[in-house]
Write a protein that holds these residues in place. Sequence first.
Motif, mmCIF file in Angstrom:
data_model
loop_
_atom_site.group_PDB
_atom_site.id
_atom_site.type_symbol
_atom_site.label_atom_id
_atom_site.label_comp_id
_atom_site.label_asym_id
_atom_site.label_seq_id
_atom_site.Cartn_x
_atom_site.Cartn_y
_atom_site.Cartn_z
ATOM 1 N N GLY A 9 -2.772 8.371 2.266
ATOM 2 C CA GLY A 9 -2.031 8.097 1.059
ATOM 3 C C GLY A 9 -2.139 9.250 0.081
ATOM 4 N N GLY A 10 -1.670 9.004 -1.149
ATOM 5 C CA GLY A 10 -1.712 10.040 -2.169
ATOM 6 C C GLY A 10 -0.360 10.252 -2.795
ATOM 7 N N LEU A 11 -0.186 11.456 -3.314
ATOM 8 C CA LEU A 11 1.041 11.822 -4.020
ATOM 9 C C LEU A 11 1.826 12.840 -3.203
ATOM 10 C CD1 LEU A 11 2.820 11.877 -6.592
ATOM 11 C CD2 LEU A 11 1.300 13.679 -7.457
ATOM 12 N N VAL A 12 3.117 12.615 -3.061
ATOM 13 C CA VAL A 12 3.962 13.525 -2.296
ATOM 14 C C VAL A 12 5.352 13.546 -2.914
ATOM 15 C CG1 VAL A 12 4.761 11.760 -0.666
ATOM 16 C CG2 VAL A 12 4.660 14.163 0.061
ATOM 17 N N GLN A 13 6.047 14.644 -2.740
ATOM 18 C CA GLN A 13 7.415 14.731 -3.230
ATOM 19 C C GLN A 13 8.371 14.024 -2.270
ATOM 20 O OE1 GLN A 13 8.259 18.916 -3.879
ATOM 21 N NE2 GLN A 13 7.655 18.749 -6.028
ATOM 22 N N ALA A 14 9.463 13.575 -2.790
ATOM 23 C CA ALA A 14 10.481 12.935 -1.956
ATOM 24 C C ALA A 14 10.895 13.884 -0.832
ATOM 25 C CB ALA A 14 11.690 12.563 -2.802
ATOM 26 N N GLY A 15 11.014 13.300 0.347
ATOM 27 C CA GLY A 15 11.340 14.088 1.529
ATOM 28 C C GLY A 15 10.128 14.531 2.307
ATOM 29 N N GLY A 16 8.955 14.358 1.718
ATOM 30 C CA GLY A 16 7.722 14.777 2.363
ATOM 31 C C GLY A 16 7.165 13.716 3.295
ATOM 32 N N ALA A 40 4.983 -2.877 -4.426
ATOM 33 C CA ALA A 40 5.412 -2.019 -5.514
ATOM 34 C C ALA A 40 5.152 -2.739 -6.837
ATOM 35 C CB ALA A 40 6.886 -1.686 -5.365
ATOM 36 N N PRO A 41 5.026 -2.001 -7.919
ATOM 37 C CA PRO A 41 4.785 -2.634 -9.219
ATOM 38 C C PRO A 41 5.838 -3.679 -9.544
ATOM 39 C CG PRO A 41 4.467 -0.276 -9.370
ATOM 40 C CD PRO A 41 5.037 -0.532 -8.005
ATOM 41 N N GLY A 42 5.400 -4.863 -9.890
ATOM 42 C CA GLY A 42 6.315 -5.914 -10.270
ATOM 43 C C GLY A 42 7.013 -6.605 -9.129
ATOM 44 N N LYS A 43 6.646 -6.251 -7.903
ATOM 45 C CA LYS A 43 7.298 -6.848 -6.738
ATOM 46 C C LYS A 43 6.279 -7.538 -5.851
ATOM 47 C CE LYS A 43 11.241 -3.718 -6.520
ATOM 48 N NZ LYS A 43 12.056 -2.828 -5.640
ATOM 49 N N GLN A 44 6.784 -8.376 -4.951
ATOM 50 C CA GLN A 44 5.912 -9.052 -4.015
ATOM 51 C C GLN A 44 5.524 -8.127 -2.871
ATOM 52 O OE1 GLN A 44 8.061 -12.621 -2.823
ATOM 53 N NE2 GLN A 44 7.011 -13.815 -4.382
ATOM 54 N N ARG A 45 4.416 -8.452 -2.257
ATOM 55 C CA ARG A 45 3.983 -7.693 -1.087
ATOM 56 C C ARG A 45 4.990 -7.912 0.038
ATOM 57 N NH1 ARG A 45 -2.251 -8.120 0.639
ATOM 58 N NH2 ARG A 45 -2.337 -7.732 -1.607
ATOM 59 N N LYS A 86 10.735 8.368 0.321
ATOM 60 C CA LYS A 86 11.628 8.170 -0.799
ATOM 61 C C LYS A 86 10.842 7.570 -1.960
ATOM 62 C CE LYS A 86 15.372 6.977 2.431
ATOM 63 N NZ LYS A 86 16.370 5.941 2.808
ATOM 64 N N SER A 87 11.394 7.681 -3.146
ATOM 65 C CA SER A 87 10.707 7.156 -4.322
ATOM 66 C C SER A 87 10.469 5.651 -4.186
ATOM 67 C CB SER A 87 11.494 7.450 -5.592
ATOM 68 O OG SER A 87 12.804 6.906 -5.505
ATOM 69 N N GLU A 88 11.369 4.969 -3.511
ATOM 70 C CA GLU A 88 11.210 3.524 -3.333
ATOM 71 C C GLU A 88 10.111 3.159 -2.347
ATOM 72 O OE1 GLU A 88 14.070 5.280 -3.126
ATOM 73 O OE2 GLU A 88 15.391 4.463 -1.559
ATOM 74 N N VAL A 117 0.255 4.977 -2.510
ATOM 75 C CA VAL A 117 1.208 5.997 -2.078
ATOM 76 C C VAL A 117 2.215 6.176 -3.211
ATOM 77 C CG1 VAL A 117 3.077 6.549 -0.480
ATOM 78 C CG2 VAL A 117 0.953 5.532 0.377
ATOM 79 N N THR A 118 2.332 7.404 -3.694
ATOM 80 C CA THR A 118 3.262 7.696 -4.781
ATOM 81 C C THR A 118 4.197 8.795 -4.336
ATOM 82 O OG1 THR A 118 1.605 7.086 -6.442
ATOM 83 C CG2 THR A 118 3.510 8.358 -7.180
ATOM 84 N N VAL A 119 5.491 8.516 -4.398
ATOM 85 C CA VAL A 119 6.503 9.493 -4.010
ATOM 86 C C VAL A 119 7.272 9.881 -5.264
ATOM 87 C CG1 VAL A 119 8.451 9.998 -2.510
ATOM 88 C CG2 VAL A 119 6.680 8.392 -1.758
ATOM 89 N N SER A 120 7.185 11.145 -5.621
ATOM 90 C CA SER A 120 7.865 11.629 -6.820
ATOM 91 C C SER A 120 9.257 12.147 -6.449
ATOM 92 C CB SER A 120 7.049 12.730 -7.478
ATOM 93 O OG SER A 120 6.936 13.842 -6.614
ATOM 94 N N SER A 121 10.199 11.836 -7.292
ATOM 95 C CA SER A 121 11.589 12.249 -7.011
ATOM 96 C C SER A 121 11.919 13.552 -7.705
ATOM 97 C CB SER A 121 12.540 11.149 -7.463
ATOM 98 O OG SER A 121 12.350 10.857 -8.824
#
Length: 121
Positions: A9-16, A40-45, A86-88, A117-121
């Motif tokens: 996991g971690g931080l990655v740019q979109a497309g990575g 995701a934040p505010g969503k169900q598993r 993707k960011s989603e 897991v964080t995907v930055s756009s």
Amino acid sequence: QVRLVGSGGGLVQAGGSLGLSCAASGNIFIVTTMGWYRQAPGKQRELVATITRGGSTNYADSVKGRFTISRDTAKNTVSLQMNVLKSEDTGVYYCNLRQRTGWDVNEYEYWGQGTQVTVSS
């Protein structure tokens, strides 16, 4: 008890790409399915991908063709290779294990602690 320890996991740019791994230990009997879920934040598993003892896989439609789940039955580990992120896809990813003990007909379920897991756009 069963302990699931995830890594990756971690931080990655979109497309990575990113990879997740999870190792199960403790009172392991007959593992039927291992897999990954995410929240995701505010969503169900939600289900991301699962793999059975026999190797059959199931993927969420949103990740088909981009994510690949694999499993080492002997080592009780499961991995998730995530490509073209993707960011989603951002969220907390949880490892999941289901097993039978052989002593009853029940299937028991266990969860890992979650990895971000964080995907930055």
